[in-house]
Write a protein that holds these residues in place. Sequence first.
Motif, PDB file in Angstrom:
ATOM      1  N   GLY A 177       0.926  -1.320   0.029  1.00 55.85           N
ATOM      2  CA  GLY A 177       0.028  -0.093   0.047  1.00 55.85           C
ATOM      3  C   GLY A 177       0.971   1.365   0.232  1.00 55.85           C
ATOM      4  N   THR A 215      -2.514  -1.250  -5.435  1.00 62.98           N
ATOM      5  CA  THR A 215      -3.828  -1.615  -4.952  1.00 62.98           C
ATOM      6  C   THR A 215      -4.259  -2.970  -5.310  1.00 62.98           C
ATOM      7  N   SER A 216      -5.183  -3.384  -4.504  1.00 63.10           N
ATOM      8  CA  SER A 216      -5.663  -4.824  -4.455  1.00 63.10           C
ATOM      9  C   SER A 216      -6.874  -5.047  -5.105  1.00 63.10           C
ATOM     10  N   LYS A 217      -7.055  -6.311  -5.286  1.00 58.72           N
ATOM     11  CA  LYS A 217      -8.428  -6.718  -5.594  1.00 58.72           C
ATOM     12  C   LYS A 217      -8.985  -7.812  -4.791  1.00 58.72           C
TER      13      LYS A 217
END
Length: 74
Positions: free
Chosen positions: A57, A62-64
């Motif tokens: 981060g 960014t994450s899914k």
Amino acid sequence: MDGAVVGYATCSAEVSTWDGSEYLHMDCLFLRHGHRGLGQVQWQTPAWNEGAIRFYGRIGATSKDKRRFFLPVT
């Protein structure tokens, strides 16, 4: 380029069960300073790896959402 090694990655070829497409599963990635930020890469980490998640981060990743399921077979 002068042929100097600037990084390494360990990967294995996989096939996505979601869409049948081929991809590389990267296990490890290292790049020397000055050679980062020049492309795009995708990776995953377990939800319990909070230190890695905070680090990713901070560097702008960014994450899914993704869920992994296991079913013991006896």
